[in-house]
Design an enzyme around this catalytic site. Structure first.
Site, PDB file in Angstrom:
ATOM      1  N   ARG A   1       0.845  -1.183   0.000  1.00 30.82           N
ATOM      2  CA  ARG A   1       0.000   0.000   0.000  1.00 30.82           C
ATOM      3  C   ARG A   1       0.881   1.235   0.000  1.00 30.82           C
ATOM      4  O   ARG A   1       1.914   1.271   0.688  1.00 30.82           O
ATOM      5  CB  ARG A   1      -0.922   0.033   1.230  1.00 30.82           C
ATOM      6  CG  ARG A   1      -2.158  -0.847   1.090  1.00 30.82           C
ATOM      7  CD  ARG A   1      -3.117  -0.271   0.032  1.00 30.82           C
ATOM      8  NE  ARG A   1      -4.305  -1.056  -0.168  1.00 30.82           N
ATOM      9  CZ  ARG A   1      -4.520  -1.916  -1.169  1.00 30.82           C
ATOM     10  NH1 ARG A   1      -3.591  -2.124  -2.079  1.00 30.82           N
ATOM     11  NH2 ARG A   1      -5.668  -2.551  -1.297  1.00 30.82           N
TER      12      ARG A   1
ATOM     13  N   ASP B   1       4.908  -0.375  -6.470  1.00 33.01           N
ATOM     14  CA  ASP B   1       3.742  -0.685  -7.296  1.00 33.01           C
ATOM     15  C   ASP B   1       2.531   0.091  -6.798  1.00 33.01           C
ATOM     16  O   ASP B   1       1.464   0.025  -7.405  1.00 33.01           O
ATOM     17  CB  ASP B   1       3.462  -2.201  -7.216  1.00 33.01           C
ATOM     18  CG  ASP B   1       2.363  -2.641  -8.166  1.00 33.01           C
ATOM     19  OD1 ASP B   1       2.506  -2.396  -9.385  1.00 33.01           O
ATOM     20  OD2 ASP B   1       1.337  -3.196  -7.697  1.00 33.01           O
TER      21      ASP B   1
ATOM     22  N   GLU C   1      -2.165   7.546  -5.610  1.00 31.15           N
ATOM     23  CA  GLU C   1      -2.311   6.883  -6.918  1.00 31.15           C
ATOM     24  C   GLU C   1      -3.699   7.025  -7.544  1.00 31.15           C
ATOM     25  O   GLU C   1      -3.840   6.884  -8.759  1.00 31.15           O
ATOM     26  CB  GLU C   1      -1.953   5.398  -6.812  1.00 31.15           C
ATOM     27  CG  GLU C   1      -2.932   4.569  -6.005  1.00 31.15           C
ATOM     28  CD  GLU C   1      -2.511   3.099  -5.904  1.00 31.15           C
ATOM     29  OE1 GLU C   1      -1.384   2.823  -5.466  1.00 31.15           O
ATOM     30  OE2 GLU C   1      -3.330   2.243  -6.258  1.00 31.15           O
TER      31      GLU C   1
ATOM     32  N   HIS D   1       0.363  -0.166  -9.884  1.00 30.02           N
ATOM     33  CA  HIS D   1      -0.545  -1.067  -9.150  1.00 30.02           C
ATOM     34  C   HIS D   1      -0.958  -2.256 -10.036  1.00 30.02           C
ATOM     35  O   HIS D   1      -2.145  -2.596 -10.135  1.00 30.02           O
ATOM     36  CB  HIS D   1      -1.789  -0.314  -8.647  1.00 30.02           C
ATOM     37  CG  HIS D   1      -2.358  -0.910  -7.388  1.00 30.02           C
ATOM     38  ND1 HIS D   1      -2.785  -0.148  -6.324  1.00 30.02           N
ATOM     39  CD2 HIS D   1      -2.570  -2.194  -7.024  1.00 30.02           C
ATOM     40  CE1 HIS D   1      -3.239  -0.945  -5.371  1.00 30.02           C
ATOM     41  NE2 HIS D   1      -3.117  -2.202  -5.773  1.00 30.02           N
TER      42      HIS D   1
HETATM   43  C1  COI Z   1      -6.510  -4.973  -3.834  1.00 32.69           C
HETATM   44  O1  COI Z   1      -7.045  -6.053  -4.081  1.00 32.69           O
HETATM   45  O2  COI Z   1      -6.799  -4.327  -2.796  1.00 32.69           O
HETATM   46  C2  COI Z   1      -5.545  -4.416  -4.775  1.00 32.69           C
HETATM   47  O3  COI Z   1      -4.602  -3.834  -4.356  1.00 32.69           O
HETATM   48  C3  COI Z   1      -5.833  -4.513  -6.254  1.00 32.69           C
HETATM   49  C4  COI Z   1      -6.974  -3.621  -6.646  1.00 32.69           C
HETATM   50  C5  COI Z   1      -6.772  -2.179  -6.448  1.00 32.69           C
HETATM   51  C6  COI Z   1      -7.610  -3.922  -7.944  1.00 32.69           C
END
Ligand code: COI
Length: 331
Positions: free
Chosen positions: A235, A259, A264, A296
């Site tokens: 995160r 990432d 973001e 991401h």
């Molecule tokens: C999540 O599953 O929380 C992720 O980080 C991926 C998502 C933002 C599609």
């Protein structure tokens, strides 16, 4: 029973069609638009909505759904940090997420990035692209010579540890809630400070909860080894990005892969190739040869996308039947 989904991307459609074929009794409708207060009406008459984390789900958005009589929200992802949970509680929302869609997707990406940093792949690729095929000075480091500190040993951290073991790296780990098997292997150190002092490279697998906010800050970086390599696929809020940039400038941090980014939303998953790039810090990081920025995409594999779609729709059906899905969010 009707389920309405927002933000359905083209790459999700085959998985959605598979799910629909297996659940022909359920009416499914969807839009490519992300859920906002203005388009909540599209879900009118539905028993639940399915969304994924790309916008903030504010009180206004949740109220707009509640005004349509909808109180079931199923996320196609794990993170719930974009939801106004106070508003969700007041408006009696049931929320589900997909906590385990493919730990390998994220763990593999983090380890690929770590090995690319150690082998200076970005520099080498740039040289080769210019037809400069000399070896020096782009000498790499081997994984098995590194002590890698894994912070967070949930599903994703544990897959990363297995990958690291395959490379022959020395793994040390820290988790507030240690995993008994890893404990038996003697992998844990007692504190983050100990991990910072010993690790040549550090990779993070912890949630973005408030207590972890900016855990990788100037103070933490000062405790790390000189030339430490940092990888964050978890995160964005875990990092104080200014402290990372200072660390890169001084050489304290020799290489960095990210990432995720605290700011973001609205930046990642957007094509900026013909527009003015709005974030000078990220533009600077992208330009550096010892930094890898991905938008991401660690989660973004065919397996993960299929699981996210199938598990979220399964949960939406459970809510609609008045049952509790295994993946209910307790908040
Ligand atoms: C999540 O599953 O929380 C992720 O980080 C991926 C998502 C933002 C599609």
């Amino acid at each position: 029973m009707k389920i309405f989904a927002y933000g359905i991307r083209d790459d999700e459609k085959p998985s959605l069609e598979d799910w629909k074929a297996e659940h022909s009794e359920i009416e499914v409708d969807y839009t490519q638009e992300l859920l906002t207060p203005d388009n909540a009406k599209l879900a009118a008459g539905s028993d639940g909505v399915v969304v994924y984390q790309q916008l903030d789900y504010t009180r206004e958005t949740l109220q707009a759904l509640a005004d349509e009589g909808i109180h079931n929200l199923s996320l196609r992802n794990v993170g719930i940090d974009n939801i106004d949970l106070d508003a969700a509680r007041e408006l009696n929302f049931n929320i589900s997420n997909v906590p385990v869609y493919s730990p390998n997707a994220i763990a593999e990406h983090s380890m690929i990035q770590l090995s690319r940093l150690l082998r200076r792949a970005k520099e080498l690729d740039a040289k080769v692209a210019k037809h400069d095929l000399r070896w020096a000075p782009t000498i790499g480091r081997e994984m098995r010579m590194q002590t890698v500190g894994v912070i967070g040993t949930g599903h994703i951290g544990r897959v990363a540890i297995n990958i690291l073991k395959g490379f022959g790296a020395k793994v040390i780990a820290y988790d507030k809630y240690p995993n008994p098997e890893l404990q038996a292997e003697g992998l844990y150190v007692d504190s983050l400070d100990e991990l910072y002092a010993q690790a040549d490279a550090i990779s993070l697998y912890v949630p973005g909860v408030p207590e972890n906010d900016k855990m990788i800050n100037a103070e933490a970086i000062a405790k790390m080894k000189d030339g430490v390599v940092i990888v964050n696929v978890s995160r964005g809020n875990l990092m104080d990005i200014d402290a990372i940039i200072d660390g890169l400038n001084s050489g304290k941090v020799s290489a960095f892969a990210m990432d995720v980014y605290a700011e973001e939303v609205g930046l990642f998953n957007v094509d900026w190739s013909n527009k003015e790039f709005p974030d000078p810090k990220i533009a600077d990081l992208i330009d550096r040869e010892n930094v890898l920025v991905t938008p991401h995409t660690a989660f973004y594999t065919t397996k993960a996308v299929k699981e996210m779609v199938h598990q979220s729709f399964d949960a939406a059906v459970k809510f609609a039947k008045g049952e509790t899905p295994a993946v209910v969010v307790k908040y």
